[in-house]
Design an enzyme around this catalytic site. Structure first.
Site, PDB file in Angstrom:
ATOM      1  N   CYS A  89       0.835  -1.202   0.000  1.00  9.53           N
ATOM      2  CA  CYS A  89       0.000   0.000   0.000  1.00  9.53           C
ATOM      3  C   CYS A  89       0.876   1.261   0.000  1.00  9.53           C
ATOM      4  CB  CYS A  89      -0.973  -0.053   1.177  1.00  9.53           C
ATOM      5  SG  CYS A  89      -2.413   1.021   0.956  1.00  9.53           S
ATOM      6  N   HIS A 176      -3.696  -5.272   1.219  1.00 10.02           N
ATOM      7  CA  HIS A 176      -3.122  -5.690   2.504  1.00 10.02           C
ATOM      8  C   HIS A 176      -3.174  -7.212   2.651  1.00 10.02           C
ATOM      9  CE1 HIS A 176      -2.537  -1.733   4.386  1.00 10.02           C
ATOM     10  NE2 HIS A 176      -3.568  -1.365   3.646  1.00 10.02           N
ATOM     11  N   GLU A 178      -1.806  -8.914   4.948  1.00  4.84           N
ATOM     12  CA  GLU A 178      -1.677  -9.300   6.352  1.00  4.84           C
ATOM     13  C   GLU A 178      -3.010  -9.468   7.063  1.00  4.84           C
ATOM     14  OE1 GLU A 178      -1.147  -4.733   6.333  1.00  4.84           O
ATOM     15  OE2 GLU A 178      -0.883  -6.438   4.976  1.00  4.84           O
ATOM     16  N   GLY A 233      -0.893 -14.796  36.593  1.00  2.00           N
ATOM     17  CA  GLY A 233      -1.230 -14.717  35.178  1.00  2.00           C
ATOM     18  C   GLY A 233      -0.188 -15.417  34.328  1.00  2.00           C
ATOM     19  N   VAL A 234      -0.504 -15.610  33.048  1.00  2.00           N
ATOM     20  CA  VAL A 234       0.379 -16.384  32.177  1.00  2.00           C
ATOM     21  C   VAL A 234       1.706 -15.677  31.926  1.00  2.00           C
ATOM     22  CG1 VAL A 234      -0.756 -15.485  30.089  1.00  2.00           C
ATOM     23  CG2 VAL A 234       0.554 -17.600  29.966  1.00  2.00           C
ATOM     24  N   SER A 236       3.531 -13.405  33.728  1.00  2.00           N
ATOM     25  CA  SER A 236       4.481 -13.416  34.846  1.00  2.00           C
ATOM     26  C   SER A 236       4.913 -14.837  35.184  1.00  2.00           C
ATOM     27  CB  SER A 236       3.878 -12.730  36.080  1.00  2.00           C
ATOM     28  OG  SER A 236       2.789 -13.456  36.603  1.00  2.00           O
ATOM     29  N   GLU A 525     -13.000  -3.560  30.319  1.00  2.00           N
ATOM     30  CA  GLU A 525     -13.319  -3.373  31.739  1.00  2.00           C
ATOM     31  C   GLU A 525     -14.313  -2.224  31.899  1.00  2.00           C
ATOM     32  OE1 GLU A 525     -12.309  -5.234  34.221  1.00  2.00           O
ATOM     33  OE2 GLU A 525     -10.718  -6.408  33.275  1.00  2.00           O
TER      34      GLU A 525
END
Length: 527
Positions: A89, A176, A178, A233-234, A236, A525
């Protein structure tokens, strides 16, 4: 001590030069999906300052016009590298502009689906690809073919949808590849990276893990110690496991119980990380301290700042108590941070560097206060790669595929003042909700799900008694990158079961509602 080797020096790498397209990061992702390592840098990157040589270069799209004053342009030294180049592009228009050929505003802009007609099937970029559907997103177009180029693809609105300078191994495409809307885009990128550039398909988490462990050892050396915060969490957990494999007990993980974690979270983390993975874990019970400071606070940004600043205070105090693991051990010199590649991309995008790279639990201030050096073993990885790495290293599947949990925890899922009783209502409701999602076998279909406690009350009936109690809102979303998200469509009977359980099992709740707002306009959230 040998200097740590960077990843692009160890794997054949495609360099993606970013001109500010919203899709630039997807180019990198798509290349890695077929095991070719790719790294994105801003289009202003000076090639002479690059410490490694790429196997090929991709010039991304961008929101600018190449002919406008102040528009970004690539360092011309990129053409002296002697490697294949693909312009996408804006990147294609940049190739024409450098060549001295005209680019102008199109009479008809192309946004959305289009059909590409492959005019030269023998061209290596389009090998094995017939006419196909693509995603267009451009207003400018070429009005002349650059010198030395030939047309290899067209669309109904663009006679130069694909051009090639075969002898120089330079290609330009006006669509594009991608994005998923382009049906054969991944194959086209693979044709470029593997067949044209000759990049070896060796990028995998199986190959990365040993490489990264050695890099950590080279960086830390034989004596220095490392500290890092873990949360369950994943990110850490995978970071901590890598450190454990690299330097053993010289890595000290610190879990701060801030009083706003998920139900039974501390016990689960101690069991998983400490007992299961053998990580040197220190647990700090600071729930009363955090909840005390949150008393009377209702503004969500103030909640975040209080939790972040208090975390730093507690972390520093706990770190000061850590003793060397053996007589030859050195000082604590490094702080582990769970930076991922999207954080790095955010900071280097041509759209302008962000003020700060997102930090785990707002620990950025620790670097200055404690005079520590940063170690980021996951900074080259996307989230899906982190999950794959976790599974390879033997981290339990349920933990690897856990939904994200915000640093401020349940404090931003209790709308209004955060009190121990409000936290208890929110975490119990959340536990029931997630438990039912797992029972239904749909947990991994959902990107994130949680319950939050609203600052309103509602009339209800329990038995023969009128009640006037609180409202729980349920949220579940599907997303690829968390930049946009759709709400998850549950079966009505599932929602009925969850609502019945929450009202019956969580004292203080009279009503349950389900949030059906997409992002945008809403955020994931509530606070």
């Amino acid at each position: 001590m040998p200097a740590p080797v960077n990843i692009p020096s160890m794997f054949d790498t495609i360099l993606v030069l970013d001109f500010g397209s919203q899709y630039s990061h997807l180019i990198t992702r798509r290349l890695r999906e077929f095991n070719v390592y790719a790294e994105m840098l801003p289009c202003t990157q000076k090639i002479a300052e690059l410490p490694w040589k790429p196997k090929g270069v991709i010039l991304s799209g961008g929101p600018y016009s190449v002919y406008a004053e102040g528009s970004p342009h690539v360092d011309h030294a990129v053409f002296d590298l002697g490697v294949p180049i693909l312009g996408i592009c804006y990147g294609m228009q940049e190739l024409a502009w450098i060549n001295g050929k005209g680019v102008h505003a199109g009479e008809k802009k192309e946004f959305g689906h289009a059909t590409i007609h492959v005019e030269k099937p023998s061209d290596p970029l389009f090998h094995g690809i017939d006419n196909f559907q693509v995603w267009m997103s451009h207003g400018d177009k070429l009005n002349a073919l650059p010198t030395g180029y030939e047309v290899v693809a067209t669309s109904d609105n663009s006679p130069y949808a694909g051009i090639a300078h075969t002898s120089e191994k330079i290609w330009g495409i006006q669509f594009h590849p991608e994005v998923t809307h382009t049906t054969k885009g991944k194959q086209l990128l693979q044709n470029f990276a593997v067949d044209i550039c000759g990049a070896a398909q060796k990028w995998s988490m199986e190959n990365f893990v040993d490489t990264e462990i050695q890099r950590i050892r080279d960086l830390v050396g034989p004596h220095a110690e490392v500290i890092g915060a873990v949360s369950g969490g994943v990110d850490s957990t995978v970071g901590a496991k890598l450190m454990k494999e690299a330097i053993g007990d010289r890595f000290h993980a610190i879990l701060v119980d801030n009083g706003v974690m998920r139900l039974n979270e501390c016990e689960n983390v101690k069991k998983t990380l400490g007992e299961g993975l053998g990580i040197n874990l220190n647990v700090v019970d600071a729930a009363d301290l955090f909840l005390g400071k949150l008393k009377g606070v209702t503004d969500p940004e103030k909640k975040r700042k209080i939790i972040g600043n208090t975390f730093i205070e507690v972390f520093e105090e706990e770190a000061a108590k850590i003793q060397p693991t053996h007589p030859e051990a050195g000082e604590i010199e490094f702080l582990l941070q769970g930076t991922l590649y999207p954080d790095v991309i955010e900071s280097i995008s041509f759209k302008g560097p962000s003020q700060t790279i997102k930090t785990h639990h707002n620990v950025g201030g620790l670097l200055d206060n404690m005079k520590l050096k940063l170690i980021e073993p996951l900074r080259e990885l996307f989230k899906d790669e982190v999950r794959k790495l976790g599974e390879i290293m033997g981290i339990p599947h349920d933990l690897v595929w856990r939904h994200p949990f915000p640093g401020p925890g349940i404090a931003i899922r209790v709308l209004g003042e955060v009190t121990p009783s409000q936290v208890e209502i929110a975490r119990k409701a959340d536990f029931i909700y997630i438990e039912e999602i797992k029972k239904a076998g749909i947990y991994e279909e959902i990107s994130q799900a949680f319950a939050c406690l609203l600052p309103v009350k509602s009339v209800g009936v329990m038995g023969d008694q009128r009640t006037y109690e609180q409202v729980i809102a349920l949220r579940a979303i599907e997303t690829v990158d968390f930049m946009t998200a759709d709400w998850y469509i549950f079966d009505a009977n599932f929602l009925k079961t969850v609502a019945r359980r929450i009202v019956n099992e969580v004292p203080g709740v009279a009503r349950v509602v389900y949030d059906i707002t997409s992002k945008p306009p809403a955020t994931v959230e509530w606070e």
